[in-house]
Scaffold this active site. Structure first.
Site, PDB file in Angstrom:
ATOM      1  N   TRP A 103       0.836  -1.217   0.000  1.00  0.00           N
ATOM      2  CA  TRP A 103       0.000   0.000   0.000  1.00  0.00           C
ATOM      3  C   TRP A 103       0.856   1.247   0.000  1.00  0.00           C
ATOM      4  O   TRP A 103       0.517   2.241  -0.647  1.00  0.00           O
ATOM      5  CB  TRP A 103      -1.004  -0.026   1.160  1.00  0.00           C
ATOM      6  CG  TRP A 103      -2.043  -1.089   0.938  1.00  0.00           C
ATOM      7  CD1 TRP A 103      -2.184  -2.244   1.647  1.00  0.00           C
ATOM      8  CD2 TRP A 103      -3.038  -1.127  -0.096  1.00  0.00           C
ATOM      9  NE1 TRP A 103      -3.215  -2.991   1.118  1.00  0.00           N
ATOM     10  CE2 TRP A 103      -3.761  -2.328   0.056  1.00  0.00           C
ATOM     11  CE3 TRP A 103      -3.391  -0.259  -1.133  1.00  0.00           C
ATOM     12  CZ2 TRP A 103      -4.808  -2.689  -0.794  1.00  0.00           C
ATOM     13  CZ3 TRP A 103      -4.436  -0.607  -1.984  1.00  0.00           C
ATOM     14  CH2 TRP A 103      -5.133  -1.814  -1.810  1.00  0.00           C
ATOM     15  N   ASP A 173      -1.421   6.365   6.530  1.00  0.00           N
ATOM     16  CA  ASP A 173      -2.509   5.520   6.049  1.00  0.00           C
ATOM     17  C   ASP A 173      -2.737   4.489   7.152  1.00  0.00           C
ATOM     18  O   ASP A 173      -1.915   3.600   7.364  1.00  0.00           O
ATOM     19  CB  ASP A 173      -2.091   4.844   4.736  1.00  0.00           C
ATOM     20  CG  ASP A 173      -3.127   3.833   4.256  1.00  0.00           C
ATOM     21  OD1 ASP A 173      -4.148   3.652   4.930  1.00  0.00           O
ATOM     22  OD2 ASP A 173      -2.882   3.218   3.190  1.00  0.00           O
ATOM     23  N   LYS A 197     -12.577  -2.020   7.430  1.00  0.00           N
ATOM     24  CA  LYS A 197     -11.929  -3.100   8.188  1.00  0.00           C
ATOM     25  C   LYS A 197     -12.354  -3.046   9.653  1.00  0.00           C
ATOM     26  O   LYS A 197     -12.925  -3.987  10.169  1.00  0.00           O
ATOM     27  CB  LYS A 197     -10.417  -3.000   8.051  1.00  0.00           C
ATOM     28  CG  LYS A 197      -9.990  -3.211   6.596  1.00  0.00           C
ATOM     29  CD  LYS A 197      -8.669  -2.586   6.284  1.00  0.00           C
ATOM     30  CE  LYS A 197      -8.422  -2.322   4.825  1.00  0.00           C
ATOM     31  NZ  LYS A 197      -8.589  -3.430   3.915  1.00  0.00           N
TER      32      LYS A 197
HETATM   33  C1  PLP Z   1      -3.441  -0.076   4.244  1.00  0.00           C
HETATM   34  C2  PLP Z   1      -4.389   0.115   3.104  1.00  0.00           C
HETATM   35  N1  PLP Z   1      -4.335   1.249   2.380  1.00  0.00           N
HETATM   36  C3  PLP Z   1      -5.168   1.478   1.357  1.00  0.00           C
HETATM   37  C4  PLP Z   1      -6.107   0.564   0.978  1.00  0.00           C
HETATM   38  C5  PLP Z   1      -7.020   0.860  -0.175  1.00  0.00           C
HETATM   39  O1  PLP Z   1      -8.258   1.149   0.329  1.00  0.00           O
HETATM   40  P1  PLP Z   1      -9.517   1.454  -0.594  1.00  0.00           P
HETATM   41  O2  PLP Z   1      -9.869   0.177  -1.267  1.00  0.00           O
HETATM   42  O3  PLP Z   1     -10.521   1.911   0.410  1.00  0.00           O
HETATM   43  O4  PLP Z   1      -9.148   2.512  -1.550  1.00  0.00           O
HETATM   44  C6  PLP Z   1      -6.223  -0.636   1.699  1.00  0.00           C
HETATM   45  C7  PLP Z   1      -7.244  -1.628   1.310  1.00  0.00           C
HETATM   46  O5  PLP Z   1      -7.292  -2.735   1.681  1.00  0.00           O
HETATM   47  C8  PLP Z   1      -5.339  -0.859   2.771  1.00  0.00           C
HETATM   48  O6  PLP Z   1      -5.398  -1.992   3.480  1.00  0.00           O
END
Ligand code: PLP
Length: 361
Positions: A103, A173, A197
């Protein structure tokens, strides 16, 4: 099928049964309102109260100081990869990114479209198995901000405490560990997290932003992409995800019954210990992350072969232990055990693991 199974999915993920029951009770008609929360105006007094409850709930649980704004937007954490840089990375400036997993890599990709990015540390060479030591991090004291991913959902690697970043705003994040343990919000300039989550259903992204960062935002951004729009309009510039925010308000109530984030953290640590102990008890299972960096939320591990991993996930699903297949990019097994995941579900997985090893080890 009406029986609930054990849902180890990484997200959208398991929600507290008490919250689902409350939502079910109020689905046709919110008490005293005569309509479902999905049918009421986002400009109504009722929704104002729901939004206020979600805001207060998050503030109380996390101890958010008064000089921070709490926003409930859409577009997922993925849109925040862009918005953070659009709003906080000025022309000619540079931002530091500490990359500890998949991520974080995605966040870098979007930030680079806006300006210069200094990769202050990149743990790819270690296979994203750990958080860097302080001496491995090359921070720029003039950076616009430092970005981290507090818990890398795919690799199962988490920061145990914030890196020292001096006066540079720390941006995080926190999609996969928000509300799972107490955090010192005052150490951050901005925190963002998708709700799906630990907070509620998909479709809401929470942003906590320190007030003094707002004047840094350049003029000329598209209205919807400018944090100031949402601060000035208290997340009601356009139609928000009313249902999602309602569920978040209920999840906050539920977390209070758990003893807040301290109580929740205790339960999460106990669940994670049970699982990591089972992994460490044998050579058949191998944890992905280094012990000191192991995620409390996403437990990642390998078996002796990919065939066995496939068999493990399939047989587990047949036993109502669902969602254990690792992310397609890294393989292996991943058990996501967020706040609402029950302790007895982890016990069931540990017992399945023992039986699987006996038959296949
Ligand atoms: C740590 C992290 N960042 C970003 C995301 C992306 O999230 P979204 O699908 O809400 O854009 C996720 C999704 O699982 C994630 O676990």
């Amino acid at each position: 099928m009406t029986e609930r199974i054990y849902n180890f999915s990484a997200g959208p993920a398991v929600l507290p049964v008490e919250v689902l029951e409350q939502a079910q009770r109020d689905l046709l008609s919110l008490p005293g309102v005569g309509m479902s929360v999905m049918e009421i105006s986002h400009r109504s007094k009722t929704f104002d109260e729901i939004l206020g409850k979600a805001d207060t709930g998050v503030r109380q649980l996390l101890g958010v100081p008064d000089n921070y704004h709490v926003l409930f937007l859409q577009g997922g954490a993925s849109l925040q990869f862009s918005m953070v840089a659009m709003n906080l990375l000025p022309a000619g400036g540079s931002a530091d990114y500490i990359v500890t997993g998949s991520w974080g890599k995605k966040a870098v990709k979007e930030a680079k479209r806006c300006g210069a990015v200094n990769i202050a540390a990149n743990m790819a060479d270690s296979g994203f198995t750990r958080i860097p030591d302080p001496e491995e991090i090359n921070l720029d004291s003039n950076a616009a901000y430092v970005h981290i991913t507090t818990n890398e959902t795919i690799e199962g690697v988490e920061w145990k405490e914030e890196p020292e970043v001096g006066k540079v705003p720390l941006v995080a994040d926190a999609s996969s560990d928000i509300l799972s343990h107490p955090i010192p919000v005052e150490k951050y300039g901005l925190i963002y997290a998708g709700a799906q989550k630990n907070m509620g259903p998909s479709g809401v992204t929470m942003i906590i932003i320190r007030d003094d960062l707002l004047p840094r935002i350049p003029d000329g951004l598209h209205t919807m992409l400018d944090y100031r729009t949402h601060v000035e309009n208290h997340s009601l510039y356009n139609t928000p995800n009313t249902w999602g925010i309602y569920i978040i308000s209920l999840v906050c109530d539920w977390l209070k019954t758990k003893g807040g984030l301290k109580g929740m953290h205790r339960e999460n640590l106990a669940k994670a210990k049970l699982l990591y102990d089972a992994i460490d008890a044998t050579d058949f299972y191998r944890g992905h992350a280094e012990p000191g960096c192991r995620s409390i939320m996403n437990v990642t591990f390998r078996l002796p072969s990919e065939e066995l991993e496939k068999k493990f996930a399939t047989e587990a699903t047949a036993k109502s232990l669902d969602g254990l297949k690792g992310h397609r990019s890294v393989g292996g097994i991943r058990a996501s055990i967020y706040n609402a995941f029950p302790h007895d579900g982890v016990e069931a997985l540990v017992s399945f693991m023992k039986g699987f090893e006996q038959k296949n080890g």
